[in-house]
Design a protein around this motif. Structure first.
Motif, short mmCIF file in Angstrom:
data_model
loop_
_atom_site.label_atom_id
_atom_site.label_comp_id
_atom_site.label_asym_id
_atom_site.label_seq_id
_atom_site.Cartn_x
_atom_site.Cartn_y
_atom_site.Cartn_z
N VAL A 188 10.79 9.60 -7.18
CA VAL A 188 11.76 8.65 -6.41
C VAL A 188 12.31 7.84 -7.29
O VAL A 188 13.53 7.33 -7.38
CB VAL A 188 10.96 7.88 -5.35
N TYR A 189 11.47 7.29 -8.44
CA TYR A 189 12.11 6.16 -9.53
C TYR A 189 12.98 6.97 -10.15
O TYR A 189 14.10 6.24 -10.41
CB TYR A 189 10.97 5.70 -10.36
N THR A 190 13.04 8.16 -10.79
CA THR A 190 13.95 9.06 -11.25
C THR A 190 15.41 9.00 -10.77
O THR A 190 16.20 8.93 -11.21
CB THR A 190 13.41 10.32 -11.70
N GLY A 191 14.98 9.50 -9.47
CA GLY A 191 16.23 9.54 -8.44
C GLY A 191 16.84 8.27 -8.09
O GLY A 191 18.31 8.04 -8.16
N ILE A 192 16.26 6.95 -8.19
CA ILE A 192 16.84 5.76 -7.96
C ILE A 192 17.74 5.50 -9.19
O ILE A 192 18.78 5.04 -9.30
CB ILE A 192 16.16 4.59 -7.66
N SER A 218 0.80 -1.20 -0.08
CA SER A 218 -0.24 -0.04 -0.05
C SER A 218 0.78 1.24 -0.07
O SER A 218 1.93 1.20 0.27
CB SER A 218 -1.08 -0.12 1.02
N GLY A 219 0.37 2.49 -0.15
CA GLY A 219 1.13 3.57 -0.31
C GLY A 219 2.10 3.79 -1.16
O GLY A 219 2.01 3.41 -2.09
N LEU A 220 2.94 4.56 -0.58
CA LEU A 220 4.34 4.90 -1.52
C LEU A 220 4.99 3.52 -1.96
O LEU A 220 5.51 3.13 -3.08
CB LEU A 220 5.25 5.42 -0.83
N GLY A 221 4.89 2.44 -0.98
CA GLY A 221 5.82 1.03 -1.39
C GLY A 221 4.88 0.57 -2.65
O GLY A 221 5.49 0.06 -3.37
N LEU A 222 3.71 0.59 -2.58
CA LEU A 222 2.79 -0.06 -3.77
C LEU A 222 2.92 0.85 -5.05
O LEU A 222 3.07 0.51 -6.17
CB LEU A 222 1.28 0.04 -3.41
N ALA A 223 2.96 2.12 -4.65
CA ALA A 223 2.96 3.16 -6.00
C ALA A 223 4.59 2.90 -6.48
O ALA A 223 4.66 2.85 -7.90
CB ALA A 223 3.19 4.69 -5.56
N LEU A 224 5.55 2.72 -5.93
CA LEU A 224 6.93 2.29 -6.24
C LEU A 224 6.89 0.95 -6.94
O LEU A 224 7.50 0.84 -8.18
CB LEU A 224 8.10 2.29 -5.36
N ALA A 225 6.10 -0.19 -6.37
CA ALA A 225 5.95 -1.30 -6.85
C ALA A 225 5.36 -1.27 -8.52
O ALA A 225 6.07 -1.72 -9.17
CB ALA A 225 5.35 -2.25 -6.23
N HIS A 226 4.52 -0.40 -8.41
CA HIS A 226 3.82 -0.36 -9.72
C HIS A 226 4.62 0.65 -10.77
O HIS A 226 4.92 0.13 -11.97
CB HIS A 226 2.44 0.46 -9.84
N ARG A 227 5.61 1.36 -10.37
CA ARG A 227 6.42 2.23 -11.31
C ARG A 227 7.55 1.34 -11.72
O ARG A 227 7.68 1.46 -12.93
CB ARG A 227 6.97 3.53 -10.36
N GLU A 256 1.36 8.34 -6.11
CA GLU A 256 1.95 8.10 -7.26
C GLU A 256 2.98 9.23 -7.90
O GLU A 256 4.17 8.93 -8.52
CB GLU A 256 0.80 7.99 -8.35
N GLU A 257 2.72 10.22 -7.48
CA GLU A 257 3.70 11.46 -7.82
C GLU A 257 4.96 11.47 -7.33
O GLU A 257 6.08 11.56 -7.81
CB GLU A 257 2.97 12.61 -7.85
#
Length: 267
Positions: A220-224, A12-21, A214-215
Motif C-alpha cells: 500500500v505504501y508503494t501504491g501511495i 492496530s492492524g493495517l493502520g498501525l502497520a502503515l504508520a510504522h511504514r 506488514e506485507e
C-alpha cells in the motif's frame, strides 16, 4: 519538510502497520483511534523512529475528525496524506443480519470514510494539495455470500473514491482506494455476525490468510507513493478481480458458487 500523515484506526492492524511504514520513511505520523491505551503505546513506538502523535478519534463523530484536522493545521501546518482506515467486520445472511447491525457497520465503514473525506478535502483545498487514501476491501469489488453488509459498505467506499477522484482532480488532490483481500489482522475483534457459523467463517478467513498486515502495508505504501488510484496488494486478489471483469457473468457466477460453497454451510 517531511511528509505529514494522518491515519484513522491507526493504533492496530493495517493502520498501525502503515504508520510504522511511513515513520520508517521519515514521515511525521499522526494516528487517530478510539482505543486510548493502544494509541498511546503506538505513539511511543512510532516516536522512536519519527515525529509521532496520537489523537483520540472516533470516526462516528465528525467533530473528532475536525478536531484532528485542526490539530494538524495548528501544529504541523497541514497534512499531506490522509488514510481513512478505521473499519469493522460484519457477516450474516440477508434475512438474519439485524437492521441495527446494518446501521452500525454503515456508520463506521462508509460514513466514517465520508466524514474523513469531507473534513480533510476542505483542508487540502485550502492548502492547495493533498492525497486521500480510502481503505476499502476486495469485498468492495467481489461480493461473496453471507457478507452483504460488509460488501455493501466497501463497494460504496470504492464508488465514493472514484467520484472524488474526478471531483478533486482540479484541486490537486489525489485519491486512492485500497482493496486488499483477507490478511492476518485484528479485524475479527470487531466482527458482528448474525450467528456463530458466520462468526467462525469470518475468523477463519482472517486467521488463515497467507499474508499479514506488514506485507500489505508495504504494498500500500508503494501504491501511495506512486499515487495509484486502485491499490490491490495481493496478486491473487488482482487476478480474481480481472476474472470478474472479463468473464461472462453466468460463468463467473458459477465459479463463485463453487468457490464459496463452504461459506454457505451452517453450524
Amino acid at each position: 519538510m517531511s511528509q505529514r500523515i494522518f491515519i484513522t484506526g491507526g493504533a492496530s492492524g493495517l493502520g498501525l502497520a502503515l504508520a510504522h511504514r511511513f515513520a520508517d520513511s521519515g514521515a511525521s505520523v499522526c494516528i487517530g483511534d478510539i482505543h486510548t491505551e493502544r494509541g498511546s503505546e503506538a505513539e511511543q513506538a512510532l516516536a522512536a523512529k519519527a515525529t509521532a502523535k496520537f489523537l483520540t478519534c472516533d470516526v462516528q463523530r465528525e467533530s473528532d475528525l475536525q478536531a484532528a484536522a485542526d490539530w494538524l493545521l495548528a501544529e504541523w501546518g497541514g497534512v499531506d496524506v490522509v488514510i481513512n482506515n478505521a473499519g469493522v467486520a460484519s457477516a450474516g445472511a440477508i434475512d438474519e443480519f439485524s437492521m441495527a447491525d446494518w446501521q452500525w457497520v454503515m456508520d463506521i465503514n462508509l460514513l466514517g470514510v465520508v466524514r474523513g473525506c469531507k473534513v480533510f478535502s476542505a483542508l487540502m483545498k485550502n492548502q492547495g494539495s493533498g492525497h486521500i487514501v480510502n481503505i476499502a476491501s476486495l469485498a468492495g469489488l467481489i461480493h461473496p455470500p453471507r457478507m452483504g453488509s460488509y460488501c455493501a459498505t466497501k463497494a460504496a467506499v470504492v464508488a465514493l473514491s472514484e467520484s472524488m477522484s474526478l471531483e478533486l482532480d482540479g484541486d490537486n488532490i489525489a485519491v486512492s482506494v485500497v482493496c486488499p483481500g483477507f490478511f492476518r489482522t485484528n479485524l475479527s475483534e470487531s466482527v458482528r455476525a448474525s450467528d456463530s457459523s458466520a462468526q467462525v467463517m469470518t475468523e477463519k478467513l482472517v486467521s488463515k490468510a497467507k499474508v499479514g498486515a506488514e506485507e500489505i502495508a508495504d504494498a500500500v505504501y508503494t501504491g501511495i507513493v506512486q499515487r495509484d488510484y486502485y491499490i490491490i496488494p495481493q496478486a491473487d486478489a488482482r487476478r480474481n478481480w480481472r476474472l470478474k471483469r472479463w468473464l461472462p457473468f453466468k460463468r463467473y457466477r458459477q465459479m463463485m458458487l463453487k468457490s464459496t460453497a463452504g461459506m454457505m454451510r451452517r453450524g
